[in-house]
Write an enzyme that holds these catalytic residues in place. Structure first.
Site, PDB file in Angstrom:
ATOM      1  N   GLY A 230       0.800  -1.224   0.000  1.00 13.79           N
ATOM      2  CA  GLY A 230       0.000   0.000   0.000  1.00 13.79           C
ATOM      3  C   GLY A 230       0.834   1.276   0.000  1.00 13.79           C
ATOM      4  O   GLY A 230       1.861   1.393  -0.679  1.00 13.79           O
ATOM      5  N   ASN A 300       3.985   5.205   9.204  1.00 17.96           N
ATOM      6  CA  ASN A 300       2.890   4.976   8.247  1.00 17.96           C
ATOM      7  C   ASN A 300       1.976   3.839   8.662  1.00 17.96           C
ATOM      8  O   ASN A 300       0.782   3.859   8.336  1.00 17.96           O
ATOM      9  CB  ASN A 300       3.493   4.688   6.862  1.00 17.96           C
ATOM     10  CG  ASN A 300       2.489   4.008   5.947  1.00 17.96           C
ATOM     11  OD1 ASN A 300       1.583   4.644   5.414  1.00 17.96           O
ATOM     12  ND2 ASN A 300       2.612   2.679   5.797  1.00 17.96           N
ATOM     13  N   GLY A 302      -0.697   1.522   9.949  1.00 16.62           N
ATOM     14  CA  GLY A 302      -1.981   1.895  10.541  1.00 16.62           C
ATOM     15  C   GLY A 302      -3.007   0.822  10.253  1.00 16.62           C
ATOM     16  O   GLY A 302      -2.874   0.068   9.279  1.00 16.62           O
ATOM     17  N   ALA A 310     -21.775   2.700  19.214  1.00 12.68           N
ATOM     18  CA  ALA A 310     -22.741   1.919  20.018  1.00 12.68           C
ATOM     19  C   ALA A 310     -22.390   0.433  20.010  1.00 12.68           C
ATOM     20  O   ALA A 310     -22.742  -0.304  20.940  1.00 12.68           O
ATOM     21  CB  ALA A 310     -24.152   2.126  19.484  1.00 12.68           C
ATOM     22  N   TYR A 365     -10.602   5.092  14.998  1.00 16.77           N
ATOM     23  CA  TYR A 365      -9.614   5.496  13.991  1.00 16.77           C
ATOM     24  C   TYR A 365      -9.409   7.012  14.002  1.00 16.77           C
ATOM     25  O   TYR A 365      -8.273   7.514  13.980  1.00 16.77           O
ATOM     26  CB  TYR A 365     -10.109   5.025  12.620  1.00 16.77           C
ATOM     27  CG  TYR A 365      -9.180   5.271  11.463  1.00 16.77           C
ATOM     28  CD1 TYR A 365      -8.028   4.507  11.287  1.00 16.77           C
ATOM     29  CD2 TYR A 365      -9.465   6.245  10.503  1.00 16.77           C
ATOM     30  CE1 TYR A 365      -7.189   4.712  10.197  1.00 16.77           C
ATOM     31  CE2 TYR A 365      -8.639   6.458   9.408  1.00 16.77           C
ATOM     32  CZ  TYR A 365      -7.499   5.684   9.258  1.00 16.77           C
ATOM     33  OH  TYR A 365      -6.681   5.902   8.179  1.00 16.77           O
ATOM     34  N   LYS A 369      -6.074   9.192  14.613  1.00 17.55           N
ATOM     35  CA  LYS A 369      -5.518  10.053  13.563  1.00 17.55           C
ATOM     36  C   LYS A 369      -5.548  11.530  13.970  1.00 17.55           C
ATOM     37  O   LYS A 369      -4.674  12.313  13.569  1.00 17.55           O
ATOM     38  CB  LYS A 369      -6.263   9.819  12.239  1.00 17.55           C
ATOM     39  CG  LYS A 369      -6.051   8.412  11.673  1.00 17.55           C
ATOM     40  CD  LYS A 369      -4.586   8.143  11.366  1.00 17.55           C
ATOM     41  CE  LYS A 369      -4.360   6.823  10.662  1.00 17.55           C
ATOM     42  NZ  LYS A 369      -2.935   6.556  10.381  1.00 17.55           N
TER      43      LYS A 369
HETATM   44  P1  NAD Z   1      -2.524  -1.047   4.386  1.00 14.27           P
HETATM   45  O1  NAD Z   1      -3.415  -1.809   5.296  1.00 14.27           O
HETATM   46  O2  NAD Z   1      -2.510  -1.426   2.950  1.00 14.27           O
HETATM   47  O3  NAD Z   1      -1.014  -1.128   4.926  1.00 14.27           O
HETATM   48  C1  NAD Z   1      -0.680  -0.926   6.278  1.00 14.27           C
HETATM   49  C2  NAD Z   1       0.588  -1.686   6.588  1.00 14.27           C
HETATM   50  O4  NAD Z   1       0.875  -1.491   7.978  1.00 14.27           O
HETATM   51  C3  NAD Z   1       0.449  -3.200   6.358  1.00 14.27           C
HETATM   52  O5  NAD Z   1       1.535  -3.685   5.594  1.00 14.27           O
HETATM   53  C4  NAD Z   1       0.443  -3.769   7.774  1.00 14.27           C
HETATM   54  O6  NAD Z   1       0.992  -5.077   7.868  1.00 14.27           O
HETATM   55  C5  NAD Z   1       1.283  -2.740   8.532  1.00 14.27           C
HETATM   56  N1  NAD Z   1       1.034  -2.812   9.966  1.00 14.27           N
HETATM   57  C6  NAD Z   1      -0.166  -2.885  10.593  1.00 14.27           C
HETATM   58  N2  NAD Z   1       0.014  -3.025  11.921  1.00 14.27           N
HETATM   59  C7  NAD Z   1       1.361  -3.040  12.152  1.00 14.27           C
HETATM   60  C8  NAD Z   1       2.156  -3.178  13.309  1.00 14.27           C
HETATM   61  N3  NAD Z   1       1.597  -3.352  14.514  1.00 14.27           N
HETATM   62  N4  NAD Z   1       3.497  -3.151  13.179  1.00 14.27           N
HETATM   63  C9  NAD Z   1       4.074  -2.999  11.959  1.00 14.27           C
HETATM   64  N5  NAD Z   1       3.350  -2.861  10.805  1.00 14.27           N
HETATM   65  C10 NAD Z   1       2.006  -2.905  10.902  1.00 14.27           C
HETATM   66  O7  NAD Z   1      -2.910   0.492   4.578  1.00 14.27           O
HETATM   67  P2  NAD Z   1      -2.714   1.760   3.604  1.00 14.27           P
HETATM   68  O8  NAD Z   1      -3.993   2.019   2.913  1.00 14.27           O
HETATM   69  O9  NAD Z   1      -1.470   1.612   2.789  1.00 14.27           O
HETATM   70  O10 NAD Z   1      -2.529   2.912   4.688  1.00 14.27           O
HETATM   71  C11 NAD Z   1      -1.264   3.351   5.165  1.00 14.27           C
HETATM   72  C12 NAD Z   1      -1.486   4.485   6.147  1.00 14.27           C
HETATM   73  O11 NAD Z   1      -2.237   5.526   5.524  1.00 14.27           O
HETATM   74  C13 NAD Z   1      -2.277   4.094   7.379  1.00 14.27           C
HETATM   75  O12 NAD Z   1      -1.769   4.769   8.508  1.00 14.27           O
HETATM   76  C14 NAD Z   1      -3.682   4.555   7.044  1.00 14.27           C
HETATM   77  O13 NAD Z   1      -4.438   4.779   8.208  1.00 14.27           O
HETATM   78  C15 NAD Z   1      -3.393   5.823   6.293  1.00 14.27           C
HETATM   79  N6  NAD Z   1      -4.456   6.301   5.398  1.00 14.27           N
HETATM   80  C16 NAD Z   1      -4.854   5.584   4.318  1.00 14.27           C
HETATM   81  C17 NAD Z   1      -5.853   6.090   3.471  1.00 14.27           C
HETATM   82  C18 NAD Z   1      -6.315   5.353   2.228  1.00 14.27           C
HETATM   83  O14 NAD Z   1      -7.173   5.875   1.505  1.00 14.27           O
HETATM   84  N7  NAD Z   1      -5.807   4.152   1.931  1.00 14.27           N
HETATM   85  C19 NAD Z   1      -6.454   7.310   3.764  1.00 14.27           C
HETATM   86  C20 NAD Z   1      -6.019   8.016   4.880  1.00 14.27           C
HETATM   87  C21 NAD Z   1      -5.010   7.510   5.678  1.00 14.27           C
END
Ligand code: NAD
Length: 459
Positions: A230, A300, A302, A310, A365, A369
């Protein structure tokens, strides 16, 4: 993850139909390329020393510059003095740092307005002005705050992939400060493709422009958490492209894809659950042990565990807080306690527009954030004391595996609800992070930069 609608309305009868029905017509955005250039000359509007300094800097970067002192009574930038048609403008830089009251906005802003019809597709408007402060005289504060209203409205008026963003100077910061020029370069380039209607505040004269603008992170060591896929994988690739040695971190269960990303960027992989109490120490140990230093940490990783409040249980609530914010706080404490993370260090954390605007089913969430925003603002002073910076990016709708799972109708609405009428790509988030992680952004700290195409939610 493909945006079939955009493909449909960009050619043939799909384009005609969308035009007739007044439907959104998103265009392919101008993104970073090594030989990237503005799609035309830059018009600098303003007659003070800051406008001159910025025009000089642009010329130094090889950009053709036009000047408009905003007092020429409305000459069209489309026609030269010989009446010949000029090429479309690639950018309009509106310099307003010397405005003293609301009446002073009229001439320069209307001059920029006259030039808007000449702006090329995927062009840029950038305002440069002073940040309003409670210490300002009311009319000065009104003028300075007024720029924010102008910029955010103008960004909503632009079409064809063009964006408008602003640079706010803190008191005492000159328009030629390294981070003002760094921010200007970022906002003019394809690196900022999905940043729209936003401001970057330059708080100090700190920072340094890179010797090679295509490799601004050369010699730096950067840790990226959640790098196996991602947005995180895209951040790792982008930091690597910009010259950094990347340590890719993710949970052991993601080991195989993590190794693939680390190999691809010629970095190293660290299998680590960031919620471990010793995660910060493990990160330092790996980065310093394998690469001799640590300059950049990108938080990053998350997770989401959505439920209406509820119906929320402790497991869902606590796991999101643990990964998305508590782990970052603990890792930052370890970094700040170490002599290996000091001068010129940069932390960039990934927030979300959900943390700013709120989102149904995401109280946990959004708490995490919004918590990132609070953490960044509070940590900025601690890092400044050691010559470092900490900032956040808040992505809006980004085309990822996560958003591909949203039901079609909801997804279509979510991805069109921004000024660019499309979802962003992971690389758009990565580009903003790479800029904030660079020394060119050394005067920028405690900022939250939305990468959301000016999402209509929360702004
Ligand atoms: P994703 O789920 O594709 O990737 C997240 C990665 O974080 C995964 O590889 C996962 O294994 C890793 N991870 C989770 N828990 C972990 C831990 N405890 N230790 C180490 N690694 C861990 O998510 P994404 O869509 O690529 O999102 C990346 C970031 O961007 C996140 O923080 C997400 O909240 C934020 N975000 C995403 C979007 C979107 O539209 N996709 C929008 C706003 C914010």
């Amino acid at each position: 993850m493909t945006d079939k609608y955009t493909a449909f309305v960009s050619r043939g009868w799909g384009r005609d139909l969308a035009k007739r029905l007044g439907l959104p017509q998103p265009v392919a955005l101008r993104r970073y390329a090594a030989d990237e250039r503005l799609p035309g000359p830059a018009l600098v509007v303003g007659s003070g020393p800051s406008a001159q300094a910025l025009a000089d800097a642009l010329e130094g970067w090889g950009v053709e510059v036009r000047r408009d002192g905003a007092d020429d009574g409305g000459a069209s930038p489309e026609a030269g003095s010989d009446g010949a048609r000029r090429p479309k403008l690639g950018a309009i830089i509106l310099v307003l740092d010397d405005v003293e009251g609301p009446e002073g906005l009229s001439a320069p802003v209307l001059a920029a307005g006259r030039a808007l019809r000449s702006l090329a597709a995927c062009g840029r408007v950038v305002t440069v002005s002073r940040r309003a402060s409670a210490a300002d005289e009311p009319s000065l504060a009104a003028a300075r705050q007024g720029v924010e209203g102008i910029l955010r409205s103008l960004a909503k008026e632009l079409r064809s992939g063009s964006t408008a963003n602003g640079i706010l100077l803190a008191e005492g910061v000159g328009a030629d400060a390294p981070s003002v020029l760094g921010a200007l370069r970022f906002l003019l380039s394809g690196r900022s493709a999905f940043v729209d209607g936003q401001f970057l505040t330059v708080g100090t004269d700190g920072g340094a422009l890179p010797l090679d603008p295509d490799r601004p992170l050369a010699g730096k060591v950067a840790v990226v958490t959640g790098a196996a896929r991602g947005i995180g994988a895209s951040i790792a690739r982008t930091l690597g492209r910009d010259g950094a040695k990347v340590v890719a971190v993710d949970v052991p269960a993601a080991g195989e894809s993590l190794a693939r990303v680390a190999n691809e960027v010629h970095g190293t992989a660290l299998q680590l659950d960031i919620t471990r109490t010793d995660a910060g120490e493990r990160i330092l140990e790996h980065a310093v042990g394998r690469h001799g230093r640590l300059d950049i940490v990108v938080h990053n990783a998350g997770i989401t565990r959505d439920k209406l409040l509820a119906n929320m249980d402790a497991a869902k609530w606590d796991s999101v807080i643990a990964v998305n914010i508590a782990a970052q706080l603990r890792i930052n404490d370890a970094l700040l306690a170490s002599d290996h993370f000091g001068d010129g260090a940069h932390i960039v954390s990934v927030s979300s527009t959900s943390g700013i605007a709120g989102n149904r089913g995401q109280t946990n969430y959004a708490a995490s954030k919004a918590g990132v925003v609070g953490m960044v603002r509070s940590t900025a002073a601690r890092l400044a004391a050691r010559g470092g910076t900490v900032n956040a990016v808040a992505p809006g709708f980004i085309e990822t595996e996560m958003t591909a799972k949203i039901p079609f109708a909801t997804r279509e609405v979510a991805r069109r609800l921004n000024s660019l009428q499309q979802g962003g790509l992971p690389v758009d988030v990565a580009e903003a992070i790479a800029f904030l992680a660079s020394d060119a952004a050394g005067g920028i700290s405690g900022n939250v930069l939305r990468v959301c195409g000016q999402n209509l939610v929360g702004q």
